[in-house]
Design an enzyme around this catalytic site. Sequence first.
Site, PDB file in Angstrom:
ATOM      1  CG  ASP A  34      -2.030   0.990   1.174  1.00 54.98           C
ATOM      2  OD1 ASP A  34      -3.196   0.571   1.226  1.00 54.98           O
ATOM      3  OD2 ASP A  34      -1.748   2.204   1.084  1.00 54.98           O
ATOM      4  CB  THR A  37      -2.995   7.702  -0.954  1.00 55.12           C
ATOM      5  OG1 THR A  37      -4.200   7.018  -0.572  1.00 55.12           O
ATOM      6  CG2 THR A  37      -2.306   6.943  -2.073  1.00 55.12           C
ATOM      7  CB  ILE A  60      -0.095  -0.744  -7.583  1.00 54.73           C
ATOM      8  CG1 ILE A  60      -1.089   0.389  -7.890  1.00 54.73           C
ATOM      9  CG2 ILE A  60      -0.438  -1.438  -6.274  1.00 54.73           C
ATOM     10  CD1 ILE A  60      -2.495  -0.118  -8.218  1.00 54.73           C
ATOM     11  CB  THR A  99      -3.765   4.675  -8.629  1.00 52.80           C
ATOM     12  OG1 THR A  99      -2.705   5.397  -8.006  1.00 52.80           O
ATOM     13  CG2 THR A  99      -4.140   3.498  -7.749  1.00 52.80           C
ATOM     14  CB  THR A 124     -17.064  -0.030  -8.532  1.00 48.92           C
ATOM     15  OG1 THR A 124     -18.258   0.729  -8.355  1.00 48.92           O
ATOM     16  CG2 THR A 124     -16.308   0.566  -9.706  1.00 48.92           C
ATOM     17  CG  ASP A 125     -22.423  -0.394  -8.120  1.00 47.28           C
ATOM     18  OD1 ASP A 125     -21.493   0.431  -7.990  1.00 47.28           O
ATOM     19  OD2 ASP A 125     -23.465  -0.347  -7.433  1.00 47.28           O
ATOM     20  CD  GLU A 126     -19.527   4.530  -8.296  1.00 46.38           C
ATOM     21  OE1 GLU A 126     -19.159   5.532  -8.912  1.00 46.38           O
ATOM     22  OE2 GLU A 126     -19.521   4.451  -7.051  1.00 46.38           O
ATOM     23  CE1 TYR A 151     -13.296   4.319  -7.973  1.00 52.03           C
ATOM     24  CE2 TYR A 151     -15.683   4.396  -8.236  1.00 52.03           C
ATOM     25  CZ  TYR A 151     -14.549   3.763  -7.753  1.00 52.03           C
ATOM     26  OH  TYR A 151     -14.661   2.581  -7.057  1.00 52.03           O
ATOM     27  CB  ALA A 153     -14.017   6.528 -17.136  1.00 54.17           C
ATOM     28  CE  LYS A 155     -12.225   0.010  -9.278  1.00 56.44           C
ATOM     29  NZ  LYS A 155     -11.138  -0.563  -8.441  1.00 56.44           N
ATOM     30  CG  ASN A 180     -22.594   3.204  -2.773  1.00 60.48           C
ATOM     31  OD1 ASN A 180     -22.903   2.852  -3.914  1.00 60.48           O
ATOM     32  ND2 ASN A 180     -22.187   4.428  -2.508  1.00 60.48           N
ATOM     33  CE  LYS A 190     -15.189   6.547  -1.349  1.00 59.95           C
ATOM     34  NZ  LYS A 190     -13.855   6.441  -0.831  1.00 59.95           N
ATOM     35  NE  ARG A 215     -24.467   6.312  -5.581  1.00 58.84           N
ATOM     36  CZ  ARG A 215     -25.059   7.015  -6.551  1.00 58.84           C
ATOM     37  NH1 ARG A 215     -26.303   6.726  -6.934  1.00 58.84           N
ATOM     38  NH2 ARG A 215     -24.423   8.011  -7.151  1.00 58.84           N
TER      39      ARG A 215
HETATM   40  P1  NAD Z   1      -9.875   3.504   0.010  1.00 68.31           P
HETATM   41  O1  NAD Z   1      -9.762   4.785  -0.724  1.00 68.31           O
HETATM   42  O2  NAD Z   1     -10.380   3.496   1.403  1.00 68.31           O
HETATM   43  O3  NAD Z   1      -8.454   2.769   0.047  1.00 68.31           O
HETATM   44  C1  NAD Z   1      -7.608   2.712  -1.063  1.00 68.31           C
HETATM   45  C2  NAD Z   1      -6.255   2.189  -0.583  1.00 68.31           C
HETATM   46  O4  NAD Z   1      -5.404   2.069  -1.730  1.00 68.31           O
HETATM   47  C3  NAD Z   1      -5.552   3.123   0.412  1.00 68.31           C
HETATM   48  O5  NAD Z   1      -5.013   2.376   1.473  1.00 68.31           O
HETATM   49  C4  NAD Z   1      -4.442   3.768  -0.422  1.00 68.31           C
HETATM   50  O6  NAD Z   1      -3.309   4.124   0.343  1.00 68.31           O
HETATM   51  C5  NAD Z   1      -4.148   2.662  -1.421  1.00 68.31           C
HETATM   52  N1  NAD Z   1      -3.570   3.183  -2.680  1.00 68.31           N
HETATM   53  C6  NAD Z   1      -4.045   4.204  -3.433  1.00 68.31           C
HETATM   54  N2  NAD Z   1      -3.233   4.408  -4.489  1.00 68.31           N
HETATM   55  C7  NAD Z   1      -2.240   3.486  -4.402  1.00 68.31           C
HETATM   56  C8  NAD Z   1      -1.121   3.167  -5.208  1.00 68.31           C
HETATM   57  N3  NAD Z   1      -0.828   3.869  -6.322  1.00 68.31           N
HETATM   58  N4  NAD Z   1      -0.333   2.140  -4.843  1.00 68.31           N
HETATM   59  C9  NAD Z   1      -0.602   1.429  -3.713  1.00 68.31           C
HETATM   60  N5  NAD Z   1      -1.645   1.686  -2.912  1.00 68.31           N
HETATM   61  C10 NAD Z   1      -2.452   2.700  -3.246  1.00 68.31           C
HETATM   62  O7  NAD Z   1     -10.760   2.582  -0.927  1.00 68.31           O
HETATM   63  P2  NAD Z   1     -11.844   1.469  -0.537  1.00 68.31           P
HETATM   64  O8  NAD Z   1     -13.140   2.127  -0.316  1.00 68.31           O
HETATM   65  O9  NAD Z   1     -11.270   0.582   0.500  1.00 68.31           O
HETATM   66  O10 NAD Z   1     -11.949   0.693  -1.932  1.00 68.31           O
HETATM   67  C11 NAD Z   1     -11.101  -0.416  -2.204  1.00 68.31           C
HETATM   68  C12 NAD Z   1     -11.406  -0.939  -3.595  1.00 68.31           C
HETATM   69  O11 NAD Z   1     -12.773  -1.315  -3.684  1.00 68.31           O
HETATM   70  C13 NAD Z   1     -11.187   0.084  -4.707  1.00 68.31           C
HETATM   71  O12 NAD Z   1     -10.627  -0.585  -5.820  1.00 68.31           O
HETATM   72  C14 NAD Z   1     -12.589   0.581  -5.047  1.00 68.31           C
HETATM   73  O13 NAD Z   1     -12.673   0.989  -6.397  1.00 68.31           O
HETATM   74  C15 NAD Z   1     -13.391  -0.684  -4.790  1.00 68.31           C
HETATM   75  N6  NAD Z   1     -14.796  -0.461  -4.412  1.00 68.31           N
HETATM   76  C16 NAD Z   1     -15.099   0.366  -3.362  1.00 68.31           C
HETATM   77  C17 NAD Z   1     -16.426   0.525  -2.986  1.00 68.31           C
HETATM   78  C18 NAD Z   1     -16.803   1.391  -1.805  1.00 68.31           C
HETATM   79  O14 NAD Z   1     -18.002   1.533  -1.507  1.00 68.31           O
HETATM   80  N7  NAD Z   1     -15.864   1.954  -1.058  1.00 68.31           N
HETATM   81  C19 NAD Z   1     -17.439  -0.123  -3.700  1.00 68.31           C
HETATM   82  C20 NAD Z   1     -17.088  -0.959  -4.770  1.00 68.31           C
HETATM   83  C21 NAD Z   1     -15.758  -1.112  -5.107  1.00 68.31           C
HETATM   84  P1  TYD Z   2     -20.296   8.344  -2.117  1.00 63.90           P
HETATM   85  O1  TYD Z   2     -20.153   7.868  -0.714  1.00 63.90           O
HETATM   86  O2  TYD Z   2     -19.357   9.378  -2.616  1.00 63.90           O
HETATM   87  O3  TYD Z   2     -20.260   7.041  -3.035  1.00 63.90           O
HETATM   88  P2  TYD Z   2     -20.579   6.897  -4.635  1.00 63.90           P
HETATM   89  O4  TYD Z   2     -20.546   8.214  -5.261  1.00 63.90           O
HETATM   90  O5  TYD Z   2     -19.440   6.051  -5.071  1.00 63.90           O
HETATM   91  O6  TYD Z   2     -21.903   6.220  -4.711  1.00 63.90           O
HETATM   92  O7  TYD Z   2     -21.770   8.907  -2.316  1.00 63.90           O
HETATM   93  C1  TYD Z   2     -22.914   8.108  -2.051  1.00 63.90           C
HETATM   94  C2  TYD Z   2     -24.136   8.905  -2.447  1.00 63.90           C
HETATM   95  O8  TYD Z   2     -24.258  10.032  -1.571  1.00 63.90           O
HETATM   96  C3  TYD Z   2     -24.037   9.491  -3.848  1.00 63.90           C
HETATM   97  O9  TYD Z   2     -25.335   9.497  -4.451  1.00 63.90           O
HETATM   98  C4  TYD Z   2     -23.580  10.915  -3.631  1.00 63.90           C
HETATM   99  C5  TYD Z   2     -24.210  11.266  -2.309  1.00 63.90           C
HETATM  100  N1  TYD Z   2     -23.445  12.213  -1.462  1.00 63.90           N
HETATM  101  C6  TYD Z   2     -24.100  13.310  -0.895  1.00 63.90           C
HETATM  102  O10 TYD Z   2     -25.323  13.502  -1.085  1.00 63.90           O
HETATM  103  N2  TYD Z   2     -23.386  14.159  -0.115  1.00 63.90           N
HETATM  104  C7  TYD Z   2     -22.049  13.993   0.092  1.00 63.90           C
HETATM  105  O11 TYD Z   2     -21.430  14.834   0.809  1.00 63.90           O
HETATM  106  C8  TYD Z   2     -21.383  12.871  -0.490  1.00 63.90           C
HETATM  107  C9  TYD Z   2     -19.912  12.648  -0.285  1.00 63.90           C
HETATM  108  C10 TYD Z   2     -22.136  12.004  -1.264  1.00 63.90           C
END
Ligand code: NAD
Ligand code: TYD
Length: 337
Positions: A34, A37, A60, A99, A124-126, A151, A153, A155, A180, A190, A215
Amino acid sequence: MRNLFVTGGAGFIGSAFIRLALEEFSDCRIVNFDALTYAGNLDNLSGIDESRHRFWRGDITDPDAVLAALEAETDAIINFAAESHVDRSIASAHEFLRTNVLGTQVLLDAARERGVHRFVHISTDEVTGSLPEDEEAFFDESSPFAPNSPYAASKAAAEHLVRAAHHTFGLNTVITRCGNNYGPRQFPEKFLPLMLANAMRDEAIPVYGDGRNVRDWIYVDDHCRAILQVMERGRTGETYNIGARNERRNIDVAQSVLKILGKPPSLIKFVKDRLGHDRRYAIDPTKIETELGWRPRETWESGIEKTIRWYAENAEWVESARSGAYREYYARQYGTI
Ligand code: NAD
Ligand code: TYD
């Protein structure tokens, strides 16, 4: 699958995955690669069995660093590392391409070079865009790609590279697409943790647009348990959707959280909508349910309760996440609300 190379394991989902894998498999050993960041935090790993976990700080996108850390006997790479926040990708896409796209290719190349048995890519579903809010439509694994944010695009591009590595070189790949996540240790940029952190301090909760965006929420450990099952038993070259059939409108999420916290609805502030804001995500998880027998363990009510308790009991973690660069980000993103 017991020697794992986890990227992004200091982030929200990666750290939950490491906790779970170490708990579920007593013979599991993990290298956690990791870059730390703004979203990476070693505190997310506090209390784990350090004798089976080795942290390696690296990027990475750096092939030499990846190859130096990647042991020859690695059973699987599980790629969580990513820039993960849509709003940041709208402000600037550069790091997302670096990244999420280049980094994924570096890992795929390294997997081939080291003869890693399996490559698990967390997507991600996105990548499949937005659904109409008033129709019974769902994303399944064959839904067409239609990413709408930088984002999404990036992924989607990463998924194409994983697919190409499987098709061209026969790399043993699996892709998971989840909605989510919510749960402990999610960085408070988030929606859910931002809302919890603000409401607990009687600060306003910014809701984008009309708040009716939908979501599909899943508790982070349920997501991680599904990844473990896909890693162990998923069919090579396949994609698996992961979802808990838990669609909710943002405004309803905000209202229910405020109610649980005993805070007034007046904390909700409608703010300018996100550019290109996807209206609805909804996942059909039939494939993983029928092929692998996976089911979520948490209900929304039980998951939210656990999540709220964690944020209430970990004020120090929250304060530290909200300090420094976060304040600047918050001011840029929200101004004074
Ligand atoms: P996060 O942002 O909390 O964590 C990302 C981690 O990756 C951090 O620890 C960061 O230091 C590390 N990182 C970033 N750039 C890096 C690099 N260049 N080299 C090495 N490490 C690096 O993210 P998360 O919410 O834990 O998401 C993890 C994965 O799951 C991501 O691929 C995201 O696209 C995917 N995902 C997240 C969600 C969600 O709801 N959070 C949903 C679906 C998919
Ligand atoms: P987010 O947690 O950023 O996840 P994603 O955009 O990947 O779904 O946002 C979840 C939902 O909440 C999304 O519809 C955007 C909305 N949102 C707000 O209404 N206010 C906020 O401050 C944030 C960060 C998100």
